[in-house]
Design a protein around this motif. Structure first.
Motif, PDB file in Angstrom:
ATOM      1  N   PRO A   1       0.959  -1.250   0.087  1.00  0.00           N
ATOM      2  CA  PRO A   1      -0.150   0.154  -0.007  1.00  0.00           C
ATOM      3  C   PRO A   1       0.849   1.347  -0.032  1.00  0.00           C
ATOM      4  O   PRO A   1       2.074   1.056   0.213  1.00  0.00           O
ATOM      5  CB  PRO A   1      -0.677   0.045   1.323  1.00  0.00           C
ATOM      6  CG  PRO A   1       0.294  -0.862   2.208  1.00  0.00           C
ATOM      7  CD  PRO A   1       0.820  -1.921   1.276  1.00  0.00           C
ATOM      8  N   GLY A   2       0.292   2.421  -0.100  1.00  0.00           N
ATOM      9  CA  GLY A   2       1.028   3.491  -0.161  1.00  0.00           C
ATOM     10  C   GLY A   2       0.531   4.376  -1.242  1.00  0.00           C
ATOM     11  O   GLY A   2       1.366   5.472  -1.679  1.00  0.00           O
ATOM     12  N   GLY A   3      -0.695   4.126  -1.919  1.00  0.00           N
ATOM     13  CA  GLY A   3      -1.198   4.756  -3.028  1.00  0.00           C
ATOM     14  C   GLY A   3      -0.188   4.824  -4.026  1.00  0.00           C
ATOM     15  O   GLY A   3       0.072   3.857  -4.444  1.00  0.00           O
ATOM     16  N   GLU A   4       0.172   6.029  -4.407  1.00  0.00           N
ATOM     17  CA  GLU A   4       1.229   5.999  -5.788  1.00  0.00           C
ATOM     18  C   GLU A   4       2.279   5.533  -5.400  1.00  0.00           C
ATOM     19  O   GLU A   4       3.122   5.179  -6.066  1.00  0.00           O
ATOM     20  CB  GLU A   4       0.981   7.292  -6.246  1.00  0.00           C
ATOM     21  CG  GLU A   4      -0.409   7.663  -7.310  1.00  0.00           C
ATOM     22  CD  GLU A   4      -0.416   9.010  -7.788  1.00  0.00           C
ATOM     23  OE1 GLU A   4      -1.565   9.423  -8.062  1.00  0.00           O
ATOM     24  OE2 GLU A   4       0.677   9.548  -8.122  1.00  0.00           O
ATOM     25  N   GLY A   5       2.625   5.816  -3.902  1.00  0.00           N
ATOM     26  CA  GLY A   5       3.959   5.496  -3.633  1.00  0.00           C
ATOM     27  C   GLY A   5       4.327   4.041  -3.195  1.00  0.00           C
ATOM     28  O   GLY A   5       5.264   3.678  -3.093  1.00  0.00           O
ATOM     29  N   GLY A   6       3.010   3.280  -3.246  1.00  0.00           N
ATOM     30  CA  GLY A   6       3.282   1.871  -3.211  1.00  0.00           C
ATOM     31  C   GLY A   6       4.120   1.223  -4.347  1.00  0.00           C
ATOM     32  O   GLY A   6       4.014   1.803  -5.329  1.00  0.00           O
ATOM     33  N   ARG A   7       4.484   0.034  -3.957  1.00  0.00           N
ATOM     34  CA  ARG A   7       5.121  -0.673  -5.044  1.00  0.00           C
ATOM     35  C   ARG A   7       4.854  -2.094  -5.281  1.00  0.00           C
ATOM     36  O   ARG A   7       4.056  -2.590  -4.448  1.00  0.00           O
ATOM     37  CB  ARG A   7       6.803  -0.881  -4.512  1.00  0.00           C
ATOM     38  CG  ARG A   7       7.645   0.334  -4.964  1.00  0.00           C
ATOM     39  CD  ARG A   7       9.084  -0.031  -4.903  1.00  0.00           C
ATOM     40  NE  ARG A   7       9.525  -1.091  -5.605  1.00  0.00           N
ATOM     41  CZ  ARG A   7      10.693  -1.605  -5.644  1.00  0.00           C
ATOM     42  NH1 ARG A   7      11.481  -1.157  -4.917  1.00  0.00           N
ATOM     43  NH2 ARG A   7      11.084  -2.422  -6.388  1.00  0.00           N
ATOM     44  N   ALA A   8       5.057  -2.594  -6.468  1.00  0.00           N
ATOM     45  CA  ALA A   8       4.676  -3.764  -6.660  1.00  0.00           C
ATOM     46  C   ALA A   8       5.934  -4.417  -6.955  1.00  0.00           C
ATOM     47  O   ALA A   8       6.815  -4.214  -7.937  1.00  0.00           O
ATOM     48  CB  ALA A   8       4.008  -3.673  -8.140  1.00  0.00           C
ATOM     49  N   TYR A   9       6.288  -5.229  -6.145  1.00  0.00           N
ATOM     50  CA  TYR A   9       7.579  -6.247  -6.171  1.00  0.00           C
ATOM     51  C   TYR A   9       7.381  -7.467  -6.968  1.00  0.00           C
ATOM     52  O   TYR A   9       6.350  -8.151  -6.725  1.00  0.00           O
ATOM     53  CB  TYR A   9       8.007  -6.594  -4.829  1.00  0.00           C
ATOM     54  CG  TYR A   9       8.486  -5.472  -3.893  1.00  0.00           C
ATOM     55  CD1 TYR A   9       7.598  -4.840  -2.919  1.00  0.00           C
ATOM     56  CD2 TYR A   9       9.908  -4.875  -3.956  1.00  0.00           C
ATOM     57  CE1 TYR A   9       7.592  -3.750  -2.266  1.00  0.00           C
ATOM     58  CE2 TYR A   9       9.977  -3.751  -3.156  1.00  0.00           C
ATOM     59  CZ  TYR A   9       9.256  -3.178  -2.323  1.00  0.00           C
ATOM     60  OH  TYR A   9       9.458  -2.070  -1.308  1.00  0.00           O
ATOM     61  N   ARG A  10       8.108  -7.496  -7.978  1.00  0.00           N
ATOM     62  CA  ARG A  10       7.900  -8.489  -8.866  1.00  0.00           C
ATOM     63  C   ARG A  10       9.071  -9.442  -8.712  1.00  0.00           C
ATOM     64  O   ARG A  10      10.243  -9.362  -8.882  1.00  0.00           O
ATOM     65  CB  ARG A  10       8.170  -8.223 -10.354  1.00  0.00           C
ATOM     66  CG  ARG A  10       6.954  -7.178 -10.807  1.00  0.00           C
ATOM     67  CD  ARG A  10       6.857  -6.574 -12.244  1.00  0.00           C
ATOM     68  NE  ARG A  10       5.676  -6.210 -12.621  1.00  0.00           N
ATOM     69  CZ  ARG A  10       5.294  -5.087 -12.161  1.00  0.00           C
ATOM     70  NH1 ARG A  10       6.020  -4.183 -11.688  1.00  0.00           N
ATOM     71  NH2 ARG A  10       4.096  -4.415 -12.612  1.00  0.00           N
ATOM     72  N   LEU A  11       8.497 -10.577  -8.124  1.00  0.00           N
ATOM     73  CA  LEU A  11       9.396 -11.858  -7.798  1.00  0.00           C
ATOM     74  C   LEU A  11       9.231 -13.123  -8.558  1.00  0.00           C
ATOM     75  O   LEU A  11       8.125 -13.317  -9.190  1.00  0.00           O
ATOM     76  CB  LEU A  11       9.216 -12.070  -6.401  1.00  0.00           C
ATOM     77  CG  LEU A  11       9.512 -10.820  -5.322  1.00  0.00           C
ATOM     78  CD1 LEU A  11       9.089 -11.016  -3.877  1.00  0.00           C
ATOM     79  CD2 LEU A  11      10.977 -10.192  -5.390  1.00  0.00           C
ATOM     80  N   ALA A  12       9.917 -14.015  -8.500  1.00  0.00           N
ATOM     81  CA  ALA A  12       9.784 -15.398  -9.141  1.00  0.00           C
ATOM     82  C   ALA A  12      10.360 -16.199  -8.276  1.00  0.00           C
ATOM     83  O   ALA A  12      11.402 -16.230  -7.868  1.00  0.00           O
ATOM     84  CB  ALA A  12      10.408 -15.540 -10.552  1.00  0.00           C
ATOM     85  N   ALA A  13       9.807 -17.475  -8.140  1.00  0.00           N
ATOM     86  CA  ALA A  13      10.368 -18.750  -7.378  1.00  0.00           C
ATOM     87  C   ALA A  13      11.067 -19.374  -8.347  1.00  0.00           C
ATOM     88  O   ALA A  13      10.904 -19.381  -9.746  1.00  0.00           O
ATOM     89  CB  ALA A  13       9.255 -19.629  -6.739  1.00  0.00           C
ATOM     90  N   GLU A  14      11.952 -20.460  -8.026  1.00  0.00           N
ATOM     91  CA  GLU A  14      12.587 -21.441  -9.023  1.00  0.00           C
ATOM     92  C   GLU A  14      12.037 -22.422  -9.451  1.00  0.00           C
ATOM     93  O   GLU A  14      12.534 -23.085 -10.228  1.00  0.00           O
ATOM     94  CB  GLU A  14      14.160 -21.611  -8.342  1.00  0.00           C
ATOM     95  CG  GLU A  14      14.691 -20.555  -8.272  1.00  0.00           C
ATOM     96  CD  GLU A  14      16.252 -20.687  -7.841  1.00  0.00           C
ATOM     97  OE1 GLU A  14      16.463 -21.385  -6.737  1.00  0.00           O
ATOM     98  OE2 GLU A  14      17.074 -20.224  -8.452  1.00  0.00           O
ATOM     99  N   ASN A  15      10.694 -22.719  -8.614  1.00  0.00           N
ATOM    100  CA  ASN A  15       9.967 -24.125  -9.078  1.00  0.00           C
ATOM    101  C   ASN A  15       8.614 -24.126  -8.348  1.00  0.00           C
ATOM    102  O   ASN A  15       8.509 -22.927  -7.583  1.00  0.00           O
ATOM    103  CB  ASN A  15      10.765 -25.209  -8.502  1.00  0.00           C
ATOM    104  CG  ASN A  15      11.045 -25.342  -7.035  1.00  0.00           C
ATOM    105  OD1 ASN A  15      10.054 -25.384  -6.289  1.00  0.00           O
ATOM    106  ND2 ASN A  15      12.298 -25.340  -6.839  1.00  0.00           N
TER     107      ASN A  15
END
Lengths: 149, 206
Positions: free
Chosen positions: B87-101
């Motif tokens: 959250p954080g409105g426009e200041g919030g972030r979308a962290y893009r992650l990926a697992a290995e399996n």
């Protein structure tokens, strides 16, 4: 260590467990008491200048010790650094006790230990695991081993 | 805002006595750099830390997990991708992650979804109420949870043989699983180091 300031700010705007104007003094030598709006949200303690909407600081309330200081005051220090104390002055002994109780219970680790304790006690008394219904009995973080130092 | 780093770092380091809730390798898309970087992630309570290397003393960064949305991301360039939306409105972030399996993906999604302080409080409240009711019914004085980790002395009666048997049985199974991973890694010419494993308990090996 990077962190997103906006995330912290958003957290500080959430409904608080406790919020009040208190006299606050930092741990540095020669610090003076300043009036601050102090807000307890989950396991974070935010403090604001009394006329500002954004906090000036945040403390994570894990592994900390809350001690009663005379009069009507309490201090927060962290286990590995007991000499560095954040002092808070309340307007009454009652307010002071309320804050101390709330701060002690705010720690995630304290809550986890409590959960494990109650789970174990309930299981002893009823023979049933109260976490079974949530499907989380197997989660490592709720096991008795979590109580070991 | 000044986040008092020491308070956070102490929690992160866990006083060398407490296993984190989950740890392991995840791929993380940089904020500016759009390629995925391999990072070591450590989940402790409602905080998710990421490090450049597993042995680093200080994290690269920290993600606050209250009021986040965690969801798998289908159709991403990386398989097993997911997003943590803060959250954080426009200041919030979308962290893009990926697992290995897929197993890691499933385990991380599950762990992250349950990691908030709010959820822990929701679990705790009814349990505490139930305990007090039971004590009252039994005419018993309710006890208190232990004060802090440093001064714990668990009475022997708390561990039944069954609990100990299950606890150590789990450890043995985890050790066997990690051993197998090491075997596989060395069979593959050591091209990939094993991940943190399926459960939080594996770091007890290190």
């Amino acid at each position: 260590m990077r962190y997103n300031d906006k995330e912290l700010q958003a957290l500080s705007r959430q409904p608080a467990e406790m919020a009040a104007e208190l006299g606050m003094r930092g741990p540095k030598k020669g610090s003076v008491v300043k009036r601050r709006l102090v807000k307890l949200v989950v396991n974070f303690l935010f403090y604001f200048r009394t006329d500002e909407a954004e906090p000036i600081g945040a403390l994570l309330l894990e592994h900390c010790r809350v001690i009663h200081e005379e009069p009507n005051s309490f201090s927060i220090s962290f286990l590995e650094d007991p000499e560095r104390k954040y002092h808070f002055e309340c307007c009454s002994e009652e307010q002071c006790q309320q804050w101390m109780a709330a701060l002690r219970q705010a720690s995630y680790e304290f809550m986890r230990r409590s959960l494990i304790f109650y789970r174990n006690e309930i299981q002893k008394m009823t023979g049933k695991d109260p976490l079974e219904q949530y499907g989380i009995s197997e989660e490592a973080r709720f096991q008795l081993s979590g109580l070991k130092a | 805002m000044k986040l008092h780093r020491k308070s956070v770092l102490r929690f992160f380091r866990g006083y060398r006595t407490q296993a984190p809730d989950r740890e392991g390798i995840l791929l993380k898309k940089g904020a500016r750099n759009t390629s995925y970087q391999r990072r070591w992630f450590i989940l402790r309570g409602n905080l998710l830390f990421y490090l450049e290397h597993q042995a680093d003393h200080t994290p690269l960064g920290l993600i606050l997990l209250e009021n986040c949305q965690v969801e798998p991301r289908l159709g991403a360039t990386e398989p097993y991708a997911f997003t943590i939306r803060t959250p954080g409105g426009e200041g919030g972030r979308a962290y893009r992650l990926a697992a290995e399996n897929p197993e890691e993906l499933r385990a991380w999604l599950w762990a992250l979804a349950g990691a908030t302080w709010t959820r822990l409080a929701e679990l705790l409240r009814p349990l505490e109420a139930q305990y007090r009711e039971l004590c009252q019914a039994a005419g018993q004085e309710p006890g208190s949870p232990p004060e802090d980790c440093g001064s714990l002395a668990i009475p022997r009666t708390l561990f039944s043989f069954q609990e100990l048997h299950e606890h150590f049985g789990k450890e043995i199974r985890m050790l066997q699983a990690v051993h197998r991973q090491f075997q596989e890694a060395s069979d593959n010419g050591g091209s990939r180091s094993p991940t943190g494993g399926g459960e939080a308990g594996t770091q007890q090996l290190c």
